[in-house]
Design a protein around this motif. Sequence first.
Motif, mmCIF file in Angstrom:
data_model
loop_
_atom_site.group_PDB
_atom_site.id
_atom_site.type_symbol
_atom_site.label_atom_id
_atom_site.label_comp_id
_atom_site.label_asym_id
_atom_site.label_seq_id
_atom_site.Cartn_x
_atom_site.Cartn_y
_atom_site.Cartn_z
ATOM 1 N N PRO A 265 26.166 61.158 25.365
ATOM 2 C CA PRO A 265 25.019 61.292 26.264
ATOM 3 C C PRO A 265 24.144 62.494 25.924
ATOM 4 O O PRO A 265 24.653 63.571 25.620
ATOM 5 N N ARG A 266 22.840 62.285 25.995
ATOM 6 C CA ARG A 266 21.891 63.390 25.831
ATOM 7 C C ARG A 266 20.657 63.097 26.673
ATOM 8 O O ARG A 266 20.320 61.933 26.927
ATOM 9 N N PHE A 267 19.992 64.139 27.072
ATOM 10 C CA PHE A 267 18.815 64.007 27.927
ATOM 11 C C PHE A 267 17.580 63.796 27.066
ATOM 12 O O PHE A 267 17.277 64.613 26.177
ATOM 13 N N LEU A 268 16.863 62.710 27.324
ATOM 14 C CA LEU A 268 15.625 62.397 26.609
ATOM 15 C C LEU A 268 14.451 62.731 27.515
ATOM 16 O O LEU A 268 14.279 62.128 28.571
ATOM 17 N N ARG A 269 13.647 63.681 27.096
ATOM 18 C CA ARG A 269 12.590 64.217 27.960
ATOM 19 C C ARG A 269 11.462 63.236 28.231
ATOM 20 O O ARG A 269 10.884 63.240 29.311
ATOM 21 N N ARG A 270 11.131 62.394 27.242
ATOM 22 C CA ARG A 270 9.883 61.644 27.347
ATOM 23 C C ARG A 270 10.032 60.218 27.846
ATOM 24 O O ARG A 270 9.028 59.540 28.083
ATOM 25 N N VAL A 271 11.239 59.746 28.011
ATOM 26 C CA VAL A 271 11.375 58.355 28.472
ATOM 27 C C VAL A 271 10.798 58.208 29.875
ATOM 28 O O VAL A 271 10.882 59.112 30.702
ATOM 29 N N GLN A 272 10.224 57.050 30.117
ATOM 30 C CA GLN A 272 9.550 56.760 31.384
ATOM 31 C C GLN A 272 10.534 56.093 32.335
ATOM 32 O O GLN A 272 11.151 55.083 31.991
ATOM 33 N N SER A 273 10.694 56.661 33.528
ATOM 34 C CA SER A 273 11.653 56.145 34.499
ATOM 35 C C SER A 273 10.955 55.777 35.804
ATOM 36 O O SER A 273 10.092 56.506 36.293
ATOM 37 N N ALA A 274 11.392 54.654 36.385
ATOM 38 C CA ALA A 274 10.861 54.212 37.678
ATOM 39 C C ALA A 274 11.775 54.619 38.829
ATOM 40 O O ALA A 274 11.658 54.066 39.924
ATOM 41 N N ARG A 275 12.648 55.603 38.606
ATOM 42 C CA ARG A 275 13.630 55.952 39.643
ATOM 43 C C ARG A 275 12.989 56.463 40.923
ATOM 44 O O ARG A 275 13.591 56.396 41.995
ATOM 45 N N GLY A 276 11.751 56.969 40.830
ATOM 46 C CA GLY A 276 11.067 57.463 42.015
ATOM 47 C C GLY A 276 10.252 56.400 42.733
ATOM 48 O O GLY A 276 9.601 56.693 43.744
ATOM 49 N N CYS A 277 10.313 55.166 42.234
ATOM 50 C CA CYS A 277 9.518 54.083 42.811
ATOM 51 C C CYS A 277 10.356 53.249 43.779
ATOM 52 O O CYS A 277 11.583 53.291 43.760
ATOM 53 N N GLY A 278 9.666 52.473 44.584
ATOM 54 C CA GLY A 278 10.306 51.546 45.507
ATOM 55 C C GLY A 278 9.307 50.492 45.921
ATOM 56 O O GLY A 278 8.657 50.607 46.963
ATOM 57 N N MET A 279 9.158 49.461 45.071
ATOM 58 C CA MET A 279 8.133 48.454 45.314
ATOM 59 C C MET A 279 8.611 47.093 44.829
ATOM 60 O O MET A 279 9.089 46.968 43.701
ATOM 61 N N ASP A 280 8.528 46.101 45.682
ATOM 62 C CA ASP A 280 8.857 44.730 45.308
ATOM 63 C C ASP A 280 7.623 44.038 44.742
ATOM 64 O O ASP A 280 6.502 44.255 45.217
ATOM 65 N N GLY A 313 12.008 61.490 31.739
ATOM 66 C CA GLY A 313 13.316 62.041 31.440
ATOM 67 C C GLY A 313 14.458 61.187 31.948
ATOM 68 O O GLY A 313 14.370 60.572 33.010
ATOM 69 N N GLY A 314 15.530 61.150 31.158
ATOM 70 C CA GLY A 314 16.721 60.417 31.555
ATOM 71 C C GLY A 314 17.828 60.639 30.550
ATOM 72 O O GLY A 314 17.581 60.903 29.370
ATOM 73 N N THR A 315 19.061 60.568 31.020
ATOM 74 C CA THR A 315 20.232 60.766 30.158
ATOM 75 C C THR A 315 20.683 59.422 29.607
ATOM 76 O O THR A 315 20.865 58.461 30.364
ATOM 77 N N VAL A 316 20.876 59.375 28.288
ATOM 78 C CA VAL A 316 21.267 58.138 27.610
ATOM 79 C C VAL A 316 22.419 58.428 26.657
ATOM 80 O O VAL A 316 22.340 59.367 25.856
ATOM 81 N N GLY A 317 23.484 57.641 26.751
ATOM 82 C CA GLY A 317 24.582 57.831 25.808
ATOM 83 C C GLY A 317 25.850 57.127 26.242
ATOM 84 O O GLY A 317 25.994 56.715 27.396
#
Length: 343
Positions: A265-280, A313-317
């Motif tokens: 696992p390592r933290f990738l700074r530039r990946v785009q994450s929708a973790r802050g979203c909440g929309m159907d 940002g997100g951790t991938v590994g």
Amino acid sequence: MRLEGWKAVCTALLAIFMLVAAGPIRGEAVSDLADGRTGAIRFPSLTPSGPDQLLAGGAPEAVISGTLLLPDDADSTAAGRIPAMVISHGSGGIMPDREPAWAERLRQLGVATFMLDSFGPRGITATGTDQSRLPLAASIADALQALRLLATHPRIDPDRIGIIGFSKGGQVALYTALEPFRRAVMAGRNTRFALHIALYSSCSIPYMGEPVSTAPILMLLGGADDYTPSVHCGRYVDWLRARGGDVRLEVLEGAHHGFDLQTPPRFLRRVQSARGCGMDILLEPVEARLWADGRTLQGDEIGAYLRGCMERGGTVGGNPEALARAIEEVEGAVKGLIGAGRR
């Protein structure tokens, strides 16, 4: 096969798939596999701008590719047909220690594999830092077109074709269980995926369309995933089950996004994450609805909301224990697919 043996397997498989990746796949795109061909295959698909265009029709045509391989012990002269699995890659494209490795595991079970490449033929390397480079609806179209194609192969049982996907491909594995998408692509045909397996898929902006397939759905999520949090998927599972979906959800504790990879696992700074979203995203008609207050967004409001909720940002590994558990779960689900139509 022991986990440590997969490194050698992946190296061998990478050599095969690098032949495909070295340049465009030559040859005419085919609309059926009646000739029983295998290997690298070009076939027609669509590149819709979003779910609305996929459902309404009129999406630009595209030609994409996939690699079809039969199990080593599949005798082309034998009677009967074998099951198959479509493999849908994630935002990083085909990764040498993921999609080829899962393809080999599946073939060890006696299942044909069709590994899609939604990126290369469209001139795309990855979408992790910018998901708008290829709308998710295009990958959904690719998977359903692959289903339609595989159903014409003389060695494959059209009633025993499943799909497995990772991250963005995991979303594809889920959304191909929604009838509006299937109906839009399959053009009157009754062929459906018989199994859906999604690994660490995002559930923060889910598509919702009815009816939902009754085929088994297996979701394998990472308990420590900070890229596509598992907590958001419980809500979507409830929605699917309420509409007849046969869903099994397993959260692998301590596992990050990409827990089936060989890299730590390592933290990738530039990946785009929708973790802050909440929309159907509701289908037929297509509309966006916020979780927080049920408010419906339209036009520019949707873009403004997404710009505000998307994060970086997100951790991938990988996680060996989680991988072992995932292999066990996938094998169990696929053995059900194999046994369901054994002839």
